[in-house]
Design a protein around this motif. Structure first.
Motif, PDB file in Angstrom:
ATOM      1  N   HIS A   1       0.860  -1.174   0.000  1.00  0.00           N
ATOM      2  CA  HIS A   1       0.000   0.000   0.000  1.00  0.00           C
ATOM      3  C   HIS A   1       0.901   1.229   0.000  1.00  0.00           C
ATOM      4  O   HIS A   1       1.961   1.228   0.629  1.00  0.00           O
ATOM      5  CB  HIS A   1      -0.895   0.030   1.245  1.00  0.00           C
ATOM      6  N   PHE A   2       0.462   2.276  -0.687  1.00  0.00           N
ATOM      7  CA  PHE A   2       1.237   3.521  -0.664  1.00  0.00           C
ATOM      8  C   PHE A   2       0.287   4.702  -0.778  1.00  0.00           C
ATOM      9  O   PHE A   2      -0.374   4.902  -1.794  1.00  0.00           O
ATOM     10  CB  PHE A   2       2.265   3.570  -1.786  1.00  0.00           C
TER      11      PHE A   2
ATOM     12  N   ALA B   1      -5.720   5.926  -6.232  1.00  0.00           N
ATOM     13  CA  ALA B   1      -4.369   5.842  -6.775  1.00  0.00           C
ATOM     14  C   ALA B   1      -3.599   7.142  -6.621  1.00  0.00           C
ATOM     15  O   ALA B   1      -2.391   7.125  -6.396  1.00  0.00           O
ATOM     16  CB  ALA B   1      -4.421   5.444  -8.256  1.00  0.00           C
TER      17      ALA B   1
ATOM     18  N   ARG C   1      -3.711  -3.751  -2.946  1.00  0.00           N
ATOM     19  CA  ARG C   1      -2.330  -3.283  -3.001  1.00  0.00           C
ATOM     20  C   ARG C   1      -1.949  -2.834  -4.405  1.00  0.00           C
ATOM     21  O   ARG C   1      -2.661  -3.105  -5.382  1.00  0.00           O
ATOM     22  CB  ARG C   1      -1.382  -4.385  -2.515  1.00  0.00           C
ATOM     23  N   VAL C   2      -0.818  -2.172  -4.471  1.00  0.00           N
ATOM     24  CA  VAL C   2      -0.291  -1.682  -5.739  1.00  0.00           C
ATOM     25  C   VAL C   2       1.160  -2.146  -5.870  1.00  0.00           C
ATOM     26  O   VAL C   2       1.808  -2.502  -4.895  1.00  0.00           O
ATOM     27  CB  VAL C   2      -0.365  -0.145  -5.837  1.00  0.00           C
ATOM     28  N   GLY C   3       1.661  -2.099  -7.093  1.00  0.00           N
ATOM     29  CA  GLY C   3       3.071  -2.376  -7.319  1.00  0.00           C
ATOM     30  C   GLY C   3       3.392  -3.851  -7.409  1.00  0.00           C
ATOM     31  O   GLY C   3       2.530  -4.707  -7.627  1.00  0.00           O
TER      32      GLY C   3
ATOM     33  N   ASN D   1       7.725   3.713  -5.706  1.00  0.00           N
ATOM     34  CA  ASN D   1       7.474   2.436  -5.036  1.00  0.00           C
ATOM     35  C   ASN D   1       6.846   1.379  -5.940  1.00  0.00           C
ATOM     36  O   ASN D   1       6.189   0.462  -5.473  1.00  0.00           O
ATOM     37  CB  ASN D   1       6.603   2.651  -3.786  1.00  0.00           C
TER      38      ASN D   1
ATOM     39  N   LYS E   1       4.453   1.855  -8.047  1.00  0.00           N
ATOM     40  CA  LYS E   1       3.004   2.065  -8.098  1.00  0.00           C
ATOM     41  C   LYS E   1       2.506   2.405  -9.493  1.00  0.00           C
ATOM     42  O   LYS E   1       1.329   2.190  -9.804  1.00  0.00           O
ATOM     43  CB  LYS E   1       2.638   3.179  -7.115  1.00  0.00           C
TER      44      LYS E   1
ATOM     45  N   PRO F   1      -1.513   2.781 -13.473  1.00  0.00           N
ATOM     46  CA  PRO F   1      -1.397   2.378 -12.075  1.00  0.00           C
ATOM     47  C   PRO F   1      -1.282   0.867 -11.973  1.00  0.00           C
ATOM     48  O   PRO F   1      -2.038   0.127 -12.591  1.00  0.00           O
ATOM     49  CB  PRO F   1      -2.691   2.887 -11.447  1.00  0.00           C
TER      50      PRO F   1
ATOM     51  N   PRO G   1       6.441   2.268   2.250  1.00  0.00           N
ATOM     52  CA  PRO G   1       5.034   1.902   2.052  1.00  0.00           C
ATOM     53  C   PRO G   1       4.181   2.217   3.274  1.00  0.00           C
ATOM     54  O   PRO G   1       4.679   2.528   4.358  1.00  0.00           O
ATOM     55  CB  PRO G   1       5.098   0.389   1.807  1.00  0.00           C
TER      56      PRO G   1
END
Length: 565
Positions: free
Chosen positions: A65-66, A105, A120-122, A326, A328, A351, A425
């Motif tokens: 997460h960011f 985002a 989550r992202v990335g 990160n 993302k 994203p 993060p």
């Protein structure tokens, strides 16, 4: 988790030609009832050249997460302009609906609740899927890494960056530039760079003794793509010895060196460059100023300040692309280059929603192999959080508050100082806090937690100096990250004042008394740039503190009063 139908709203494309906005197609896309990965990655190929940009990954191999910042203040001519608008103002500027995937985002509001739905992202395995899809559409696309890659995690620290080097090599970049990489020490950096299968660029990386360009880092590289000659010039972080310990890389000097940048642009143009791209780790405002001073740059791929902007910013004839951090986001830029000049571009900020984009199997396997020797240490649960933990913004985030609390408690200090770094993060309420999570916000090669005495006068000098690095109206003097995080003390800052006059009303929180300039206070901090700093490592200090707490619950921090914003 995010549905494929909902995710359609977050696919962002700046369409068509120079300066045009692509957000008019959102309504059409949102009207569709389903989304496949192919739709997410769909891009109407344009022109004859494609660039892919990633930057500021900070060692994050896995999805995270960011949270984007709630405070990102601009000063001088940049006040009120992107990227210095956040939250509702940002959404209004780009036509983003509240609570939408785009809002999740790109902005911070309701982050904890939106994270529960959108996930989550990335993850570099998901990033690999996006890169491979772009290459399938445009096989000769160029991939550029903007730096801050070999830093920021438990495994990156314990392998001296090798985990990130191995995984990034699998993504097959064409060039990269640098910042935190140099905090591995110049000997280690030189060792890695000598073995890289792609270009290591930095027109502003010089030999400190002779004040000549460093031989290991080339200023630029040419690529033949789409019948055109593309020159890519590297721009490493200019302020390395100021923001990071110069004793770790004594043989190198940096600086903006915009006169040399102009010379490099002129040189590549004279050698037949049809397109000039700068791969930069200046930071966005510095890139804007440089774009106004240096003539002949077509595109700046911007890094360092972690800004994610869904449209390019045009300065003169130079397009500046900001691709977040990160892992993302991934930026795709298609360019029409004809008759020796840029005729137009299309841009898409993609994203990396990890629940929508399928991981690339080979890269996923490689990531797991890199992490396998450390699996037990990474996964050990140290505590739990009832508070959203984030770090991003000009002043304290909750991760910073927790670190300062740990320093105050574990080091028995009156005042705590934590560096204003942007990386790290987020954790949402209810999450376990693992050792990996702690390292994600503390990992660095000079993490000793010092304890010393400082006078009130000296503490003010530190705050004034850092504040000028952030809020000097001239971007070329903005040499730091964000404001040093303070625990145990409150103060007022007027960002419009000159250096020496910004900081007032310094107060020791535990007594409510004004800080006495002549009195000494016990100060604990970490990430000192001084050589031979002594103390326990910050990750151990934070781990000990969290173990004692069991569950982290933080009250809102109102100790910093900001004027002039």
């Amino acid at each position: 988790m995010i549905s494929r139908r909902d995710f359609m709203q977050v696919s962002m494309a700046a369409s068509a030609m120079v300066g045009a906005s692509g957000f008019g197609n959102w309504a059409r896309l949102a009207a569709q009832q389903s989304l496949t990965q192919d739709q997410l990655l769909q891009f109407d190929s344009f022109g004859n050249i494609s660039l892919i940009h990633v930057t500021d990954i900070h060692g994050q191999l896995k999805p995270i997460h960011f949270r984007e910042p709630s405070v990102n203040l601009g000063v001088g001519a940049n006040k009120g302009h992107v990227p210095h608008i956040t939250g509702a103002d940002f959404r209004k500027a780009y036509g983003i609906a509240n609570g939408s995937p785009s809002a999740y985002a790109l902005t911070y509001d309701d982050f904890a609740s939106l994270a529960q739905g959108y996930g989550r992202v990335g993850g570099l395995d998901r990033m690999a899927t996006i890169i491979n899809a772009i290459r399938a559409d445009r096989p000769d696309a160029l991939l550029f890494d903007g730096g801050d890659t070999w830093h920021g995690s438990y495994t990156c620290h314990h392998t001296a960056g090798q985990d990130m080097v191995n995984v990034m090599n699998a993504l097959k970049p064409d060039a990269m530039t640098f910042h935190w990489e140099f905090t591995l020490g110049s000997e280690r950096v030189n060792e890695i760079v000598e073995g890289l299968p792609f270009a290591a660029l930095g027109q502003n990386i010089f030999d400190a003794e002779w004040d000549e360009p460093a031989e290991l880092f080339k200023p630029y590289k040419f690529f033949e793509r789409g019948g055109a000659k593309v020159a890519v010039i590297g721009q490493a972080f200019p302020y390395m010895p100021i923001a990071n310990p110069g004793w770790m890389f004594p043989e190198y000097s940096f600086g903006i060196r915009d006169e040399n940048m102009q010379a490099m642009v002129d040189e590549v143009r004279a050698a037949g460059a049809d397109l000039v791209v700068v791969l930069s780790h200046n930071g966005f405002d510095v890139d804007k100023k440089m774009a106004g001073k240096v003539q002949g740059i077509d595109v700046i791929l911007s890094g360092h300040t972690h800004d994610a902007l869904p449209e390019p910013v045009l300065v003169g004839k130079t397009h500046i692309i900001a691709s977040g951090s990160n892992g993302k986001f991934v930026s795709r830029v298609d360019l029409d280059v004809r008759d020796g000049q840029l005729m137009g571009l299309r841009h898409k900020l993609i994203p990396v929603f990890s629940d929508v984009i399928a991981p690339d199997p080979a890269v996923a396997q490689l990531i797991d192999a890199e992490r396998a020797p450390y699996k037990a240490q990474l996964a050990e649960v140290i505590g739990k959080t009832d508070t959203l933990l984030y770090r991003r913004g000009n002043f304290n985030g909750t991760w910073d508050d927790l670190i300062c609390d740990a320093l105050l408690s574990e080091r028995e200090a009156d005042i705590a100082m934590s560096p204003g770094v942007r990386w790290g993060p987020s954790l949402v309420p209810g999450d376990d806090i693992t050792r990996e999570d702690i390292w994600n916000v503390t990992s660095m090669s000079y993490g000793a937690a010092y304890r010393s005495e400082m006078t009130g006068e000296f503490i003010k000098v530190i705050l004034e100096d850092v504040a000028d690095n952030i809020f000097n109206p001239d971007p070329y003097y903005q040499q730091g990250g964000d404001m040093v995080r303070i625990g145990g003390m409150g103060y007022r800052i007027d960002i419009t004042k000159p250096q020496g006059e910004r900081i007032t009303d310094m107060t020791l929180l535990k007594t409510g008394e004004a800080i006495d300039p002549a009195k000494s206070y016990v100060v604990a901090g970490w990430a000192s740039v001084n050589v031979d700093t002594e103390g326990p490592m910050i990750w151990d200090v934070v781990e000990d503190h969290i173990r004692k707490l069991g569950t982290v619950s933080l009250n809102p921090n109102t100790s910093v009063q900001v004027a002039g914003a």
